[in-house]
Design a protein around this motif. Structure first.
Motif, PDB file in Angstrom:
ATOM      1  N   GLU A   1       0.852  -1.189   0.000  1.00  0.00           N
ATOM      2  CA  GLU A   1       0.000   0.000   0.000  1.00  0.00           C
ATOM      3  C   GLU A   1       0.892   1.244   0.000  1.00  0.00           C
ATOM      4  OE1 GLU A   1      -3.981   1.590   2.325  1.00  0.00           O
ATOM      5  OE2 GLU A   1      -2.491   0.495   3.505  1.00  0.00           O
TER       6      GLU A   1
ATOM      7  N   TYR B   1      -6.025   0.116   3.574  1.00  0.00           N
ATOM      8  CA  TYR B   1      -5.860  -1.338   3.647  1.00  0.00           C
ATOM      9  C   TYR B   1      -5.275  -1.730   5.006  1.00  0.00           C
ATOM     10  CZ  TYR B   1      -6.616  -1.790  -1.429  1.00  0.00           C
ATOM     11  OH  TYR B   1      -7.152  -1.777  -2.695  1.00  0.00           O
TER      12      TYR B   1
ATOM     13  N   ARG C   1       2.527  -0.978   4.527  1.00  0.00           N
ATOM     14  CA  ARG C   1       2.057   0.370   4.215  1.00  0.00           C
ATOM     15  C   ARG C   1       3.242   1.337   4.150  1.00  0.00           C
ATOM     16  NH1 ARG C   1      -2.096   3.764   4.064  1.00  0.00           N
ATOM     17  NH2 ARG C   1      -1.636   5.900   4.681  1.00  0.00           N
TER      18      ARG C   1
END
Length: 411
Positions: A215, A232, A243
């Protein structure tokens, strides 16, 4: 989750640095270190460091903070900054697994992102990649030797049915993709964001097919409007999301501070890579960033990001107004809901490449031809425009020039 099947052989061979491993022991009271190679700080010429914020606030580093900034520090990041970032992720994203995650600071988010690519991909591996995609990532991935499965997107972001179709119809389980790469908010180049409804479907597809989601979210804090979409990371019940966040768009691009958040087992391997490459992100940059964040607090930081987002929303609206005035009937576009980009389809032009590289330059307007953003080579009528730094007047003039270019090409 068992992450062993995701780790590339190259990453699996990484081991802790013998010297970096001594750092925690050097902090033990009474310990005399003859092991590390730290330069003697008495020879550093800097004796103070201070800066002024836009609101006039003066901030100075203490002697201890300056000493920390100037010396080698932990690979994951200066502890005070890492602690602040962890608290930010919990407050903003509220991950379902609480604080059972790790953070590693890098020289910008692209530093830790490319290390994630190295960790998860080997030459010949297939990568699920949103299409169109961030050209900076493609520039790193192509020499890596991986192959791309284009997952198309539209005005509502990544298309779940396309992702499911690609995975469900995969014939050879040995070569089936294990990783999905996406920029879900204010996509670069599209300016579009994946809706929360689609994100939930995509996450469930990832669960069903055992996929790691990368992400890449540098525009998360540049979302227009009163609320921010669920990430997410915030729905990651399995801990299958890495992330990537960045301060480049909200504090300073030149400060080069970004960070990765995710499962400890995966973040650890990224940190091992950094141990043998950059050692750690710039200590001075980390302390400068922390001092601002510590001064603002969480609420002050979020207030600042709202100000930044409002600035780009105003720029976006001005761009839309000029586009409607100059490009109606000549081009098509989707109004962005975050970020700083607009993805423009030139009507009646099959290949925008030479038009943008030559004719537009001659007319003194710079855009990026769309073919650059496709994982697998193709011709396209699209171009990417950015409204981040041009004034309202410059945006209007640029789009007027673009309209002239399109009309000339259509004749």
């Amino acid at each position: 989750m068992d992450y062993s099947r995701f780790i590339s052989p190259r990453s699996a061979r990484r081991a802790p640095s013998a010297i970096r491993s001594l750092a925690p022991l050097a902090a033990v009271p009474g310990m005399i270190s003859l092991g590390g190679g730290n330069p003697n700080p008495s020879l550093f010429p800097y004796v103070s460091l201070s800066f002024k914020l836009q609101d006039g606030t003066d901030i100075a580093l203490s002697d201890a903070e300056l000493a920390q900034a100037l010396q080698y520090s932990p690979t994951n990041g200066i502890p005070s900054l890492v602690k602040w970032l962890k608290q930010l992720q919990i407050a903003v994203h509220n991950p379902p697994f609480g604080d059972a995650f790790d953070v590693c600071v890098g020289n910008g988010s692209q530093d830790v992102l490319t290390k994630a690519f190295d960790m998860l991909l080997s030459e010949g591996d297939w990568l699920l990649c949103e299409c169109p995609a961030y050209v900076g990532s493609l520039a790193y991935l192509r020499p890596l030797g991986c192959k791309f499965v284009d997952v198309p997107s539209d005005g509502e972001g990544l298309i779940p049915t396309a992702l499911e179709s690609a995975l469900a119809n995969w014939k050879d389980l040995k070569t089936k993709p294990r990783v999905l790469y996406t920029v879900p908010i204010g996509g670069n180049p599209t300016g579009c964001s994946t809706t929360v409804e689609r994100k939930r479907k995509i996450y469930e597809i990832a669960r069903a097919h055992d996929i790691i989601i990368l992400e890449d979210d540098p525009y998360y804090y540049l979302q227009f409007g009163a609320s921010r979409a669920e990430s997410y990371f915030s729905m990651d019940v399995d801990q299958r999301v890495l992330r990537f966040d960045s301060f480049s768009k909200i504090l300073s691009a030149g400060v080069r501070i970004g960070w990765v958040t995710g499962p400890k087992e995966l973040v650890e391997r990224i940190a091992l890579h950094s141990q043998s490459s950059i050692l750690h992100a710039s200590g001075v940059s980390q302390v400068l960033v922390f001092k601002v964040l510590d001064h603002w607090g969480l609420d002050g930081f979020l207030k600042h990001t709202r100000k930044v987002a409002a600035f780009y929303e105003e720029k976006s609206n001005a761009f839309m107004g000029s586009a409607q005035k100059h490009l109606k009937g000549l081009a098509e576009w989707v109004q962005p809901n975050a970020g700083m980009f607009v993805w423009i389809k030139l009507l009646g032009i099959a290949d925008s490449s030479s038009l943008i590289k030559q004719k537009a330059v001659e007319k003194k307007v710079l855009l990026v031809p769309g073919f650059e953003f496709f994982p697998n080579s193709t011709t396209t009528s699209y171009v990417r425009a950015s409204f981040s730094t041009a004034s309202f007047e410059e945006i209007d003039i640029a789009l007027q020039r673009l309209s002239e270019i399109i009309r000339e090409a259509q004749q």
